[in-house]
Design a protein around this motif. Sequence first.
Motif, PDB file in Angstrom:
ATOM      1  N   ASP A  57       1.519  96.369  53.857  1.00  0.00           N
ATOM      2  CA  ASP A  57       3.031  96.161  53.768  1.00  0.00           C
ATOM      3  C   ASP A  57       3.274  94.890  54.332  1.00  0.00           C
ATOM      4  OD1 ASP A  57       3.480  98.569  52.523  1.00  0.00           O
ATOM      5  OD2 ASP A  57       4.079  99.670  54.679  1.00  0.00           O
ATOM      6  N   ASP A  58       2.782  94.450  55.452  1.00  0.00           N
ATOM      7  CA  ASP A  58       2.982  92.929  56.032  1.00  0.00           C
ATOM      8  C   ASP A  58       2.654  92.090  54.608  1.00  0.00           C
ATOM      9  OD1 ASP A  58       3.575  93.784  58.394  1.00  0.00           O
ATOM     10  OD2 ASP A  58       1.669  93.557  59.318  1.00  0.00           O
ATOM     11  N   VAL A  59       1.751  92.166  53.941  1.00  0.00           N
ATOM     12  CA  VAL A  59       1.179  91.039  53.108  1.00  0.00           C
ATOM     13  C   VAL A  59       2.185  91.286  52.002  1.00  0.00           C
ATOM     14  CG1 VAL A  59      -0.665  90.144  51.700  1.00  0.00           C
ATOM     15  CG2 VAL A  59      -0.869  91.207  53.969  1.00  0.00           C
ATOM     16  N   VAL A  60       2.431  92.252  51.651  1.00  0.00           N
ATOM     17  CA  VAL A  60       3.354  92.635  50.318  1.00  0.00           C
ATOM     18  C   VAL A  60       4.780  92.053  50.511  1.00  0.00           C
ATOM     19  CG1 VAL A  60       4.555  94.088  49.027  1.00  0.00           C
ATOM     20  CG2 VAL A  60       2.195  94.577  49.507  1.00  0.00           C
ATOM     21  N   ARG A  61       5.378  92.162  51.762  1.00  0.00           N
ATOM     22  CA  ARG A  61       6.509  91.568  51.878  1.00  0.00           C
ATOM     23  C   ARG A  61       6.664  90.051  52.032  1.00  0.00           C
ATOM     24  NH1 ARG A  61       6.895  95.977  55.677  1.00  0.00           N
ATOM     25  NH2 ARG A  61       6.204  94.640  57.440  1.00  0.00           N
ATOM     26  N   LEU A  62       5.443  89.482  52.408  1.00  0.00           N
ATOM     27  CA  LEU A  62       5.352  88.067  52.681  1.00  0.00           C
ATOM     28  C   LEU A  62       5.242  87.530  51.013  1.00  0.00           C
ATOM     29  CD1 LEU A  62       3.572  85.884  54.923  1.00  0.00           C
ATOM     30  CD2 LEU A  62       3.498  85.119  52.304  1.00  0.00           C
ATOM     31  N   ILE A  63       4.352  88.044  50.095  1.00  0.00           N
ATOM     32  CA  ILE A  63       4.391  87.668  48.677  1.00  0.00           C
ATOM     33  C   ILE A  63       5.821  88.001  48.170  1.00  0.00           C
ATOM     34  CG2 ILE A  63       3.428  88.564  46.790  1.00  0.00           C
ATOM     35  CD1 ILE A  63       1.025  89.428  47.925  1.00  0.00           C
ATOM     36  N   ASP A  64       6.360  88.606  48.446  1.00  0.00           N
ATOM     37  CA  ASP A  64       7.811  88.983  47.785  1.00  0.00           C
ATOM     38  C   ASP A  64       8.692  87.700  48.196  1.00  0.00           C
ATOM     39  OD1 ASP A  64       7.053  91.246  46.484  1.00  0.00           O
ATOM     40  OD2 ASP A  64       8.018  92.950  47.855  1.00  0.00           O
ATOM     41  N   GLU A  65       8.538  87.440  49.445  1.00  0.00           N
ATOM     42  CA  GLU A  65       9.322  86.219  49.967  1.00  0.00           C
ATOM     43  C   GLU A  65       9.093  85.001  49.344  1.00  0.00           C
ATOM     44  OE1 GLU A  65       9.079  86.750  54.052  1.00  0.00           O
ATOM     45  OE2 GLU A  65      10.120  88.520  54.259  1.00  0.00           O
ATOM     46  N   VAL A  66       7.893  84.822  48.539  1.00  0.00           N
ATOM     47  CA  VAL A  66       7.478  83.430  48.375  1.00  0.00           C
ATOM     48  C   VAL A  66       8.031  83.087  46.957  1.00  0.00           C
ATOM     49  CG1 VAL A  66       5.234  82.133  47.667  1.00  0.00           C
ATOM     50  CG2 VAL A  66       5.110  83.526  49.536  1.00  0.00           C
ATOM     51  N   VAL A  74      -5.899  84.550  50.395  1.00  0.00           N
ATOM     52  CA  VAL A  74      -7.176  84.512  51.078  1.00  0.00           C
ATOM     53  C   VAL A  74      -7.309  85.495  52.379  1.00  0.00           C
ATOM     54  CG1 VAL A  74      -8.750  82.894  52.254  1.00  0.00           C
ATOM     55  CG2 VAL A  74      -7.122  81.991  50.471  1.00  0.00           C
ATOM     56  N   GLY A  75      -8.521  86.398  52.306  1.00  0.00           N
ATOM     57  CA  GLY A  75      -8.558  87.158  53.153  1.00  0.00           C
ATOM     58  C   GLY A  75      -9.978  87.032  53.919  1.00  0.00           C
ATOM     59  N   HIS A  76      -9.851  86.806  55.158  1.00  0.00           N
ATOM     60  CA  HIS A  76     -11.154  86.623  56.112  1.00  0.00           C
ATOM     61  C   HIS A  76     -11.527  87.829  56.556  1.00  0.00           C
ATOM     62  CE1 HIS A  76     -12.999  85.221  59.979  1.00  0.00           C
ATOM     63  NE2 HIS A  76     -13.761  84.903  59.106  1.00  0.00           N
ATOM     64  N   ASP A  77     -12.847  88.196  56.585  1.00  0.00           N
ATOM     65  CA  ASP A  77     -13.397  89.356  57.330  1.00  0.00           C
ATOM     66  C   ASP A  77     -12.597  90.710  57.078  1.00  0.00           C
ATOM     67  OD1 ASP A  77     -15.121  89.979  59.602  1.00  0.00           O
ATOM     68  OD2 ASP A  77     -13.141  90.528  60.446  1.00  0.00           O
ATOM     69  N   TYR A  78     -12.072  91.148  58.274  1.00  0.00           N
ATOM     70  CA  TYR A  78     -11.212  92.427  57.698  1.00  0.00           C
ATOM     71  C   TYR A  78      -9.899  92.158  56.865  1.00  0.00           C
ATOM     72  CZ  TYR A  78      -7.043  95.423  58.750  1.00  0.00           C
ATOM     73  OH  TYR A  78      -5.914  96.019  58.757  1.00  0.00           O
ATOM     74  N   GLY A  79      -9.373  90.843  56.999  1.00  0.00           N
ATOM     75  CA  GLY A  79      -8.256  90.569  56.241  1.00  0.00           C
ATOM     76  C   GLY A  79      -8.278  90.691  54.696  1.00  0.00           C
ATOM     77  N   ILE A  80      -9.500  91.120  54.189  1.00  0.00           N
ATOM     78  CA  ILE A  80      -9.719  90.980  52.840  1.00  0.00           C
ATOM     79  C   ILE A  80      -9.212  92.430  52.382  1.00  0.00           C
ATOM     80  CG2 ILE A  80     -12.116  92.243  52.752  1.00  0.00           C
ATOM     81  CD1 ILE A  80     -10.603  89.576  50.298  1.00  0.00           C
ATOM     82  N   HIS A  81      -9.109  93.396  53.476  1.00  0.00           N
ATOM     83  CA  HIS A  81      -8.467  94.839  53.085  1.00  0.00           C
ATOM     84  C   HIS A  81      -7.004  94.743  52.908  1.00  0.00           C
ATOM     85  CE1 HIS A  81     -12.483  95.813  54.747  1.00  0.00           C
ATOM     86  NE2 HIS A  81     -12.426  96.754  54.101  1.00  0.00           N
ATOM     87  N   PRO A  82      -6.222  94.152  53.592  1.00  0.00           N
ATOM     88  CA  PRO A  82      -4.874  94.349  53.448  1.00  0.00           C
ATOM     89  C   PRO A  82      -4.545  93.466  51.943  1.00  0.00           C
ATOM     90  CG  PRO A  82      -5.233  93.142  55.492  1.00  0.00           C
ATOM     91  CD  PRO A  82      -6.593  93.833  54.980  1.00  0.00           C
ATOM     92  N   VAL A  83      -5.651  92.439  52.056  1.00  0.00           N
ATOM     93  CA  VAL A  83      -5.336  91.384  50.776  1.00  0.00           C
ATOM     94  C   VAL A  83      -5.485  92.130  49.635  1.00  0.00           C
ATOM     95  CG1 VAL A  83      -6.641  89.545  49.565  1.00  0.00           C
ATOM     96  CG2 VAL A  83      -5.893  89.293  51.964  1.00  0.00           C
ATOM     97  N   LEU A  84      -6.509  92.881  49.564  1.00  0.00           N
ATOM     98  CA  LEU A  84      -6.800  93.859  48.305  1.00  0.00           C
ATOM     99  C   LEU A  84      -5.627  94.632  48.133  1.00  0.00           C
ATOM    100  CD1 LEU A  84     -10.564  93.938  48.131  1.00  0.00           C
ATOM    101  CD2 LEU A  84      -9.190  92.615  46.754  1.00  0.00           C
ATOM    102  N   ALA A  86      -2.580  94.528  48.975  1.00  0.00           N
ATOM    103  CA  ALA A  86      -1.428  94.103  48.586  1.00  0.00           C
ATOM    104  C   ALA A  86      -1.630  93.449  47.161  1.00  0.00           C
ATOM    105  CB  ALA A  86      -1.000  92.762  49.438  1.00  0.00           C
ATOM    106  N   ALA A  87      -2.719  93.074  46.603  1.00  0.00           N
ATOM    107  CA  ALA A  87      -3.018  92.377  45.502  1.00  0.00           C
ATOM    108  C   ALA A  87      -3.094  93.728  44.621  1.00  0.00           C
ATOM    109  CB  ALA A  87      -3.968  91.802  45.300  1.00  0.00           C
ATOM    110  N   ASP A  88      -3.409  94.880  44.817  1.00  0.00           N
ATOM    111  CA  ASP A  88      -3.326  96.101  43.930  1.00  0.00           C
ATOM    112  C   ASP A  88      -1.815  96.462  43.653  1.00  0.00           C
ATOM    113  OD1 ASP A  88      -5.240  98.135  42.903  1.00  0.00           O
ATOM    114  OD2 ASP A  88      -3.641  99.369  44.024  1.00  0.00           O
ATOM    115  N   ARG A  89      -0.841  95.974  44.809  1.00  0.00           N
ATOM    116  CA  ARG A  89       0.606  96.446  44.451  1.00  0.00           C
ATOM    117  C   ARG A  89       1.459  95.248  43.601  1.00  0.00           C
ATOM    118  NH1 ARG A  89       2.609  98.867  50.127  1.00  0.00           N
ATOM    119  NH2 ARG A  89       0.722 100.343  50.719  1.00  0.00           N
ATOM    120  N   ARG A  90       0.787  94.258  43.862  1.00  0.00           N
ATOM    121  CA  ARG A  90       1.425  93.013  43.163  1.00  0.00           C
ATOM    122  C   ARG A  90       0.599  92.145  42.273  1.00  0.00           C
ATOM    123  NH1 ARG A  90       5.126  95.796  44.977  1.00  0.00           N
ATOM    124  NH2 ARG A  90       6.674  95.173  46.513  1.00  0.00           N
TER     125      ARG A  90
END
Length: 501
Positions: A57-66, A74-84, A86-90
């Motif tokens: 949700d954090d990443v989706v909200r940021l994408i919506d604000e851009v 870009v997702g580093h290490d664990y970060g690829i999980h929220p990245v994917l 969010a990408a799946d939703r948007r």
Amino acid sequence: MTAFVLVPGTFTGGWVWQEVAARLRESGAEVHPVTLTGMDDRRHLAGPDTDLETHVDDVVRLIDEVATPQVVIVGHDYGIHPVLGAADRRPERIARVVHLDAGIPQDGEPAARLVTDQAVRDRLSGPAVSDDDWRIQPPALDGWQRWGSTAGVPEDALALLSDRAAPQPRATLTQPLRLSGAASELPSTGVLCTANGSSIAIVQASVGLGDPRLKALTDPRVTFFELATGHWPMLSVPAELAEVLLRAAAGEGHRLAEAAGEPPPHLRPFLLDPPEQHRERVGRIDLHLPDADGPRPAVVFVHGGPVPAEARPTPRDWPGFAGYAQYVASLGAVGVTLDHRLHSVGDYGRAADDVSAAVDLVRADPRVDGERVALWFFSGGGLLSADWLASSRPWLRCVAATYPVLAPLPSWGLTDTRFRPATAVREAGRLPIVLTRVELELAEIAVTVEEFLAAAEDCEAVVEIVDVPGGHHGFETIDHTEQARDAVTRAVWSVLGHLRS
């Protein structure tokens, strides 16, 4: 203008991207580093209910604000999980997904599966044991290596990493990632950090083994880059990382080859053509039998890996291993190929049990002289040699290893001291060791061989080195040169010599 959304890994916040973000902005890019809920200066927002969906949700909200129509995320290490997630939703907002020294998690998989610290993996696999067990404490200053190689990170940057690290909410690692499949259709780039044990060559070899999950990596929309550094390139090589991200955004990078009309390297013919010998299948092993009377010495060939469980043919039928076994059988010894269950880096214990059971079966066969046996390890199977180096068995006359991995690669997270040949060799005594070393070895594997040889020299172990000039990892089916043929011949005759002495 290219817009980047930068999502950090475990324990860190958006601050970790500071130098990379500055260089990207200098190039004219728009940059949005992310600090996820509960991390860094948002740590006060964490609680037992902070989970992976919170971070998605954090990443989706940021994408919506851009305002920029599409972003490179870009997702580093664990970060690829929220990245994917969010990408799946948007998906319509994503120009490219960049996996920065990160795995390729699938639908239903938790991030805990890719945690490299074995002790933390074990803890996450069980229930919470206290009220404070809803979070995972960051490592101490000297413990970051258990989460990935710190190669190249300056001391002050590593100290800052420790000072600013925040506990990781447990549920962010244990909650399964949920994907509809929309993200899998997006262009992607993998940035591999070679000092952490990953490289384009290793990925290409893994694709060639037939893992169906990796077939998508040969899509022309998928590109790769390498960085000669450890797991935190934003701290060790920020300028190089910024350049790579800009090139990735432009669609540049290495593309994996999908063999058209020819077998992958491991299924090409063996470099020698020995006379055909009788072959008999018994359970997980194949006996390649010489035309000779009475019990004969045996050489057990132990394949590397991990090899996908779905791979066909299985390793005992690969031309290289069958070729070795046929060759030693033509010279009067029993050649043994086997299938063991090293399907992931967490399977070394199970694979070791399979090898031990296979050896017992071979020694009990009346056609084998159970007092004269050699074990020969290849590639990732090299770690399995530790058990045999560390304990004396009078019937074990020789241990051989060819282009072996002799220490766990940093990204494997394999902290079990059982599988460390460089330690085990100190207990080998006068056991002969025949090591075949290729000149063009992958750098991340060559380091483990040098570590082993240094330990062997220090304890005066008996090591014979067979070098292969111009040889590659897996040279027996790749390099059909006189030097390669000579190396195989020399190594085989050396091993047989120890069996006959």
